[in-house]
Design an enzyme around this catalytic site. Structure first.
Site, PDB file in Angstrom:
ATOM      1  CG  HIS A 130      -9.123  56.515  48.426  1.00 47.48           C
ATOM      2  ND1 HIS A 130      -7.755  56.639  48.259  1.00 47.48           N
ATOM      3  CD2 HIS A 130      -9.682  57.415  47.570  1.00 47.48           C
ATOM      4  CE1 HIS A 130      -7.508  57.546  47.333  1.00 47.48           C
ATOM      5  NE2 HIS A 130      -8.656  58.043  46.905  1.00 47.48           N
ATOM      6  CG  MET A 160     -19.204  63.184  54.405  1.00 46.19           C
ATOM      7  SD  MET A 160     -20.313  64.428  53.717  1.00 46.19           S
ATOM      8  CE  MET A 160     -19.673  64.622  52.065  1.00 46.19           C
ATOM      9  N   GLY A 161     -20.755  58.788  53.608  1.00 50.30           N
ATOM     10  CA  GLY A 161     -20.536  57.502  52.946  1.00 50.30           C
ATOM     11  C   GLY A 161     -21.728  56.995  52.158  1.00 50.30           C
ATOM     12  N   GLY A 205     -24.424  64.270  52.782  1.00 51.01           N
ATOM     13  CA  GLY A 205     -23.663  64.592  51.555  1.00 51.01           C
ATOM     14  C   GLY A 205     -23.697  63.417  50.599  1.00 51.01           C
ATOM     15  NE  ARG A 240     -17.926  65.088  43.894  1.00 49.40           N
ATOM     16  CZ  ARG A 240     -18.668  64.041  44.226  1.00 49.40           C
ATOM     17  NH1 ARG A 240     -18.622  63.519  45.440  1.00 49.40           N
ATOM     18  NH2 ARG A 240     -19.479  63.523  43.335  1.00 49.40           N
ATOM     19  CE  LYS A 245     -17.636  61.645  39.934  1.00 48.41           C
ATOM     20  NZ  LYS A 245     -17.063  61.785  41.284  1.00 48.41           N
TER      21      LYS A 245
HETATM   22  P1  NAD Z   1     -12.900  52.395  50.867  1.00 47.83           P
HETATM   23  O1  NAD Z   1     -13.286  51.107  50.206  1.00 47.83           O
HETATM   24  O2  NAD Z   1     -11.526  52.903  50.686  1.00 47.83           O
HETATM   25  O3  NAD Z   1     -13.179  52.289  52.452  1.00 47.83           O
HETATM   26  C1  NAD Z   1     -14.389  51.705  52.905  1.00 47.83           C
HETATM   27  C2  NAD Z   1     -14.684  52.111  54.340  1.00 47.83           C
HETATM   28  O4  NAD Z   1     -15.915  51.489  54.730  1.00 47.83           O
HETATM   29  C3  NAD Z   1     -13.654  51.621  55.334  1.00 47.83           C
HETATM   30  O5  NAD Z   1     -13.714  52.463  56.463  1.00 47.83           O
HETATM   31  C4  NAD Z   1     -14.160  50.221  55.680  1.00 47.83           C
HETATM   32  O6  NAD Z   1     -13.666  49.771  56.920  1.00 47.83           O
HETATM   33  C5  NAD Z   1     -15.640  50.475  55.708  1.00 47.83           C
HETATM   34  N1  NAD Z   1     -16.428  49.294  55.347  1.00 47.83           N
HETATM   35  C6  NAD Z   1     -16.193  48.407  54.369  1.00 47.83           C
HETATM   36  N2  NAD Z   1     -17.170  47.481  54.325  1.00 47.83           N
HETATM   37  C7  NAD Z   1     -18.052  47.806  55.313  1.00 47.83           C
HETATM   38  C8  NAD Z   1     -19.244  47.233  55.787  1.00 47.83           C
HETATM   39  N3  NAD Z   1     -19.778  46.147  55.222  1.00 47.83           N
HETATM   40  N4  NAD Z   1     -19.882  47.830  56.808  1.00 47.83           N
HETATM   41  C9  NAD Z   1     -19.372  48.948  57.385  1.00 47.83           C
HETATM   42  N5  NAD Z   1     -18.241  49.548  56.962  1.00 47.83           N
HETATM   43  C10 NAD Z   1     -17.578  48.966  55.957  1.00 47.83           C
HETATM   44  O7  NAD Z   1     -13.979  53.446  50.390  1.00 47.83           O
HETATM   45  P2  NAD Z   1     -13.851  55.042  50.294  1.00 47.83           P
HETATM   46  O8  NAD Z   1     -13.350  55.411  48.946  1.00 47.83           O
HETATM   47  O9  NAD Z   1     -13.159  55.586  51.482  1.00 47.83           O
HETATM   48  O10 NAD Z   1     -15.409  55.441  50.316  1.00 47.83           O
HETATM   49  C11 NAD Z   1     -16.165  55.310  51.507  1.00 47.83           C
HETATM   50  C12 NAD Z   1     -17.635  55.544  51.178  1.00 47.83           C
HETATM   51  O11 NAD Z   1     -17.820  56.874  50.708  1.00 47.83           O
HETATM   52  C13 NAD Z   1     -18.198  54.628  50.088  1.00 47.83           C
HETATM   53  O12 NAD Z   1     -19.504  54.220  50.460  1.00 47.83           O
HETATM   54  C14 NAD Z   1     -18.270  55.542  48.873  1.00 47.83           C
HETATM   55  O13 NAD Z   1     -19.238  55.128  47.934  1.00 47.83           O
HETATM   56  C15 NAD Z   1     -18.630  56.847  49.549  1.00 47.83           C
HETATM   57  N6  NAD Z   1     -18.339  58.061  48.774  1.00 47.83           N
HETATM   58  C16 NAD Z   1     -19.226  59.070  48.885  1.00 47.83           C
HETATM   59  C17 NAD Z   1     -19.026  60.236  48.174  1.00 47.83           C
HETATM   60  C18 NAD Z   1     -20.001  61.380  48.312  1.00 47.83           C
HETATM   61  O14 NAD Z   1     -19.919  62.343  47.549  1.00 47.83           O
HETATM   62  N7  NAD Z   1     -20.874  61.345  49.281  1.00 47.83           N
HETATM   63  C19 NAD Z   1     -17.888  60.370  47.360  1.00 47.83           C
HETATM   64  C20 NAD Z   1     -16.964  59.329  47.315  1.00 47.83           C
HETATM   65  C21 NAD Z   1     -17.207  58.169  48.029  1.00 47.83           C
END
Ligand code: NAD
Length: 321
Positions: free
Chosen positions: A137, A219-220, A292, A110, A67
């Site tokens: 998102h 997950m974040g 995750g 996923r 990917k």
């Molecule tokens: P997004 O930009 O749509 O949303 C961001 C989220 O984080 C919101 O809830 C926002 O309020 C919060 N946020 C933003 N800045 C922040 C800060 N400084 N401190 C605390 N919270 C903050 O992003 P998304 O697409 O929903 O992705 C969220 C997270 O998940 C990202 O870190 C992304 O990299 C991660 N992610 C992980 C995987 C995985 O496989 N584990 C896959 C996709 C995305």
């Protein structure tokens, strides 16, 4: 070569298809028949973009590929999502490119499948309240997938930007479930399962805010430096992960590992629970935590499922390449 554009993904694959594909590949990883290659991620010095690729091979399903994509922070002003990705599958027998598959929706599906699998195997069977930290998102995909795993009766949520919580409230409404925006003390005190899905670089939840018996899906945190929960929480929990080396380098486990609170060999691969070689949760009071980080094999498994479904339905666009 088969081409499946982003716009076709939603009509081809369901969250349940993705859950099955990811579950199988997690088991293959734990059986050592599938492995991920080292992740490449670079700030390219253009458009503030972070670009990279994740790749791997599953000897069982013969899914081979990568990917490619990343994060383009200025995309929103162009009407595009900031996260952009494309999945390339290769024929494991010949090396020929087999398929190019849009990766944006599949990434969300996923990722939601991974946390849902952790809930399926690790949350208490009587879990009733789901706590959400994060409302970006990914969050609605996470929420919908979690609701399939237990008969949750209520959703509580907290986000650093409270105005974003309305998207979770909307899902709760559609599912006929009560929803409440709460502070983090209440979220921890009331939730049986907590999903964190933010881009935080500092802990949002303290160990003292989480009660015995909770399952957390963190997950974040998918990059060095990100952090959603206090390192002490991982010391108090039984920690599971998709991939152990990613967990301690780019996952939620990185901070506890750096502080000497968590040893890599005490982390359990979620695939070992899926394939029955680890029992998973062993008591109702245990705190279980799934780290995750997101692995290539998740992407390859769901993209392969999409290609198989497109071929079976006769809708695959096949070009001579
Ligand atoms: P997004 O930009 O749509 O949303 C961001 C989220 O984080 C919101 O809830 C926002 O309020 C919060 N946020 C933003 N800045 C922040 C800060 N400084 N401190 C605390 N919270 C903050 O992003 P998304 O697409 O929903 O992705 C969220 C997270 O998940 C990202 O870190 C992304 O990299 C991660 N992610 C992980 C995987 C995985 O496989 N584990 C896959 C996709 C995305």
């Amino acid at each position: 070569m088969i081409i499946i554009p982003e716009s076709a993904i939603a009509t081809l694959v369901t969250p349940a298809d993705c859950l099955k594909a990811v579950e199988e590949v997690f088991a293959s990883m734990a059986n050592r028949s599938a492995y991920n290659f080292p992740v490449i991620r670079e700030a390219i010095g253009h458009a503030d973009a972070l670009y990279g690729f994740k790749s791997g091979f599953d000897r069982k399903s013969l899914a081979l590929g990568l990917k490619s994509g990343g994060f383009w922070p200025n995309n929103a002003s162009r009407g595009l999502t900031n996260h952009q990705s494309t999945i390339f599958l290769f024929d494991a027998d010949t090396g020929k490119c087999r398929a190019v598959v849009g990766g944006n929706l599949l990434t969300a599906l996923r990722t939601a499948a991974a946390s849902a699998i952790s809930i399926k195997y690790l949350a208490r069977k009587d879990a009733k309240v789901l706590g959400m930290i994060g409302a970006g998102h990914q969050s609605t995909f996470q929420l919908r997938a979690a609701l399939e795993q237990r008969p949750f009766e209520k959703i509580v949520a907290w986000n650093p930007h409270p105005d974003m919580l309305s998207r979770l409230e909307e899902v709760a409404k559609q599912e006929g479930l009560p929803f409440e925006a709460v502070d983090r003390d209440r979220l921890g005190a009331e939730s049986d399962v907590i999903i964190s899905i933010t881009s935080s670089f500092a802990p949002l939840l303290k160990a003292s805010q989480v009660r015995a018996g909770t399952h957390l899906a963190c997950m974040g945190t998918d990059t060095k430096g990100k952090q959603e929960v206090e390192a002490e929480l991982l010391a108090a929990a039984t920690v599971f992960a998709d991939d152990l080396s990613q967990a301690v380098s780019i996952g939620e486990s990185q901070h506890a590992a750096q502080k000497g609170l968590l040893a890599i060999d005490s982390i359990i691969e979620i695939g070992a629970v899926v394939n029955g070689t680890h029992p998973g949760r062993t008591s109702i009071d245990e705190i279980t935590l799934f780290d995750g980080t997101g692995v290539a094999l998740q992407d390859l498994s769901v993209a392969s499922a999409v290609v198989d479904l497109a071929l079976a339905r006769g809708v695959a666009v096949d070009i001579d390449f």
